[in-house]
Write a protein that holds these residues in place. Structure first.
Motif, PDB file in Angstrom:
ATOM      1  N   LEU A  69      49.299  36.366  49.039  1.00 33.87           N
ATOM      2  CA  LEU A  69      48.400  37.490  48.783  1.00 33.87           C
ATOM      3  C   LEU A  69      47.131  37.367  49.624  1.00 33.87           C
ATOM      4  N   LYS A  70      46.603  36.166  49.718  1.00 33.54           N
ATOM      5  CA  LYS A  70      45.399  35.940  50.519  1.00 33.54           C
ATOM      6  C   LYS A  70      45.674  36.241  51.990  1.00 33.54           C
ATOM      7  N   THR A  71      46.811  35.777  52.485  1.00 33.82           N
ATOM      8  CA  THR A  71      47.181  36.024  53.880  1.00 33.82           C
ATOM      9  C   THR A  71      47.342  37.520  54.137  1.00 33.82           C
ATOM     10  N   ALA A  72      48.020  38.214  53.237  1.00 35.14           N
ATOM     11  CA  ALA A  72      48.227  39.657  53.391  1.00 35.14           C
ATOM     12  C   ALA A  72      46.895  40.400  53.340  1.00 35.14           C
ATOM     13  N   SER A  73      46.008  39.968  52.479  1.00 32.55           N
ATOM     14  CA  SER A  73      44.694  40.599  52.362  1.00 32.55           C
ATOM     15  C   SER A  73      43.876  40.393  53.641  1.00 32.55           C
ATOM     16  N   GLU A  74      43.901  39.174  54.174  1.00 35.78           N
ATOM     17  CA  GLU A  74      43.176  38.886  55.425  1.00 35.78           C
ATOM     18  C   GLU A  74      43.743  39.695  56.588  1.00 35.78           C
ATOM     19  N   ARG A  75      45.072  39.789  56.648  1.00 34.99           N
ATOM     20  CA  ARG A  75      45.704  40.571  57.712  1.00 34.99           C
ATOM     21  C   ARG A  75      45.311  42.047  57.585  1.00 34.99           C
ATOM     22  N   ARG A  91      48.976  50.482  52.247  1.00 32.47           N
ATOM     23  CA  ARG A  91      48.889  49.011  52.231  1.00 32.47           C
ATOM     24  C   ARG A  91      47.843  48.523  51.229  1.00 32.47           C
ATOM     25  N   GLN A  92      46.781  49.299  51.097  1.00 29.40           N
ATOM     26  CA  GLN A  92      45.751  48.927  50.130  1.00 29.40           C
ATOM     27  C   GLN A  92      46.308  48.999  48.704  1.00 29.40           C
ATOM     28  N   ARG A  93      47.084  50.051  48.405  1.00 28.60           N
ATOM     29  CA  ARG A  93      47.719  50.164  47.088  1.00 28.60           C
ATOM     30  C   ARG A  93      48.684  49.006  46.864  1.00 28.60           C
ATOM     31  N   GLN A  94      49.445  48.635  47.895  1.00 27.96           N
ATOM     32  CA  GLN A  94      50.371  47.499  47.788  1.00 27.96           C
ATOM     33  C   GLN A  94      49.615  46.217  47.438  1.00 27.96           C
ATOM     34  N   GLU A  97      48.512  46.274  43.846  1.00 30.26           N
ATOM     35  CA  GLU A  97      49.648  45.996  42.959  1.00 30.26           C
ATOM     36  C   GLU A  97      50.035  44.520  42.997  1.00 30.26           C
ATOM     37  N   GLN A  98      50.055  43.943  44.198  1.00 38.46           N
ATOM     38  CA  GLN A  98      50.380  42.516  44.322  1.00 38.46           C
ATOM     39  C   GLN A  98      49.344  41.663  43.598  1.00 38.46           C
ATOM     40  N   ASP A  99      48.073  42.024  43.735  1.00 39.25           N
ATOM     41  CA  ASP A  99      47.019  41.263  43.063  1.00 39.25           C
ATOM     42  C   ASP A  99      47.159  41.393  41.545  1.00 39.25           C
ATOM     43  N   ARG A 100      47.448  42.586  41.057  1.00 43.35           N
ATOM     44  CA  ARG A 100      47.631  42.802  39.620  1.00 43.35           C
ATOM     45  C   ARG A 100      48.806  41.961  39.106  1.00 43.35           C
ATOM     46  N   ASP A 101      49.895  41.945  39.874  1.00 41.77           N
ATOM     47  CA  ASP A 101      51.073  41.150  39.502  1.00 41.77           C
ATOM     48  C   ASP A 101      50.734  39.657  39.493  1.00 41.77           C
ATOM     49  N   PHE A 102      49.999  39.230  40.513  1.00 41.74           N
ATOM     50  CA  PHE A 102      49.594  37.826  40.601  1.00 41.74           C
ATOM     51  C   PHE A 102      48.710  37.447  39.411  1.00 41.74           C
ATOM     52  N   GLN A 103      47.733  38.280  39.083  1.00 41.71           N
ATOM     53  CA  GLN A 103      46.829  38.004  37.956  1.00 41.71           C
ATOM     54  C   GLN A 103      47.611  37.936  36.637  1.00 41.71           C
ATOM     55  N   ARG A 104      48.580  38.842  36.463  1.00 44.38           N
ATOM     56  CA  ARG A 104      49.394  38.847  35.243  1.00 44.38           C
ATOM     57  C   ARG A 104      50.204  37.562  35.140  1.00 44.38           C
ATOM     58  N   LYS A 105      50.850  37.170  36.244  1.00 49.02           N
ATOM     59  CA  LYS A 105      51.657  35.948  36.247  1.00 49.02           C
ATOM     60  C   LYS A 105      50.785  34.717  35.990  1.00 49.02           C
ATOM     61  N   ARG A 106      49.603  34.698  36.578  1.00 52.85           N
ATOM     62  CA  ARG A 106      48.705  33.561  36.380  1.00 52.85           C
ATOM     63  C   ARG A 106      48.254  33.488  34.921  1.00 52.85           C
TER      64      ARG A 106
END
Length: 169
Positions: A69-75, A91-94, A97-106
């Motif tokens: 997620l960090k790599t995708a955000s930096e890119r 891409r911003q919406r993606q 969504e990825q960040d929301r999924d990551f936060q939920r999993k964490r």
């Protein structure tokens, strides 16, 4: 009788009880440091190892997901100025969504880990309490405390409890 009079009588009664000659039997108090048991007892160490093994795979997956997620955000930050508006919004919406999924999993990982840790620590505490009772009965303690603001080290029986815990299976 007024409140102050009752207070006065209660104080006098308390002083009388405290100043009465001590019976032949001594009142024995001991103290057990549960934090130290959780750090030093073999059962606690085994529980910690068990939890690490049980959750290491999920923790590694979360770390990998976070790095991706960090790599995708930096890119995205680098490429965003040159992207067409629709592609940039997509891409911003993606990323959101990825960040929301990551936060939920964490969050789920942390909740699961905390629940299991509480289960394991409760088992260690139950075993430790049984050993504390055994030590108290064998050495004729009248009271064992687990929390105190101050305790004289001569009353600390934590080492005895840890040795007994480590000796038992």
């Amino acid at each position: 009788m007024s409140y102050l009079t009752r207070q006065w009588y209660a104080c006098l009664l308390g002083l009388a009880v405290l100043s009465a000659p001590v019976a032949a039997q001594e009142f024995r108090v001991g103290f057990v440091n549960t934090d130290r048991i959780f750090r030093e007892a073999n059962t606690a160490k085994a529980a910690q190892t068990k939890l690490e093994q049980e959750f290491s795979r999920r923790e590694k997956e979360l770390a990998e997901l976070g790095n991706a997620l960090k790599t995708a955000s930096e890119r995205f930050e680098r490429e965003a100025p040159t992207l067409p508006e629709t592609q940039r919004m997509s891409r911003q919406r993606q990323l959101v969504e990825q960040d929301r999924d990551f936060q939920r999993k964490r969050r789920e990982f942390q909740e699961d880990l905390n629940a299991r840790k509480n289960e394991e620590l409760q088992q260690v505490l139950d075993r430790a309490n049984r050993v504390v009772r055994q030590v108290a009965e064998q050495e004729k303690y009248d009271l064992i405390l687990q929390e105190a603001v101050y305790i004289n080290p001569k009353h600390d029986i934590t080492e005895k409890v840890i040795k007994a815990l480590n000796a038992s299976k």
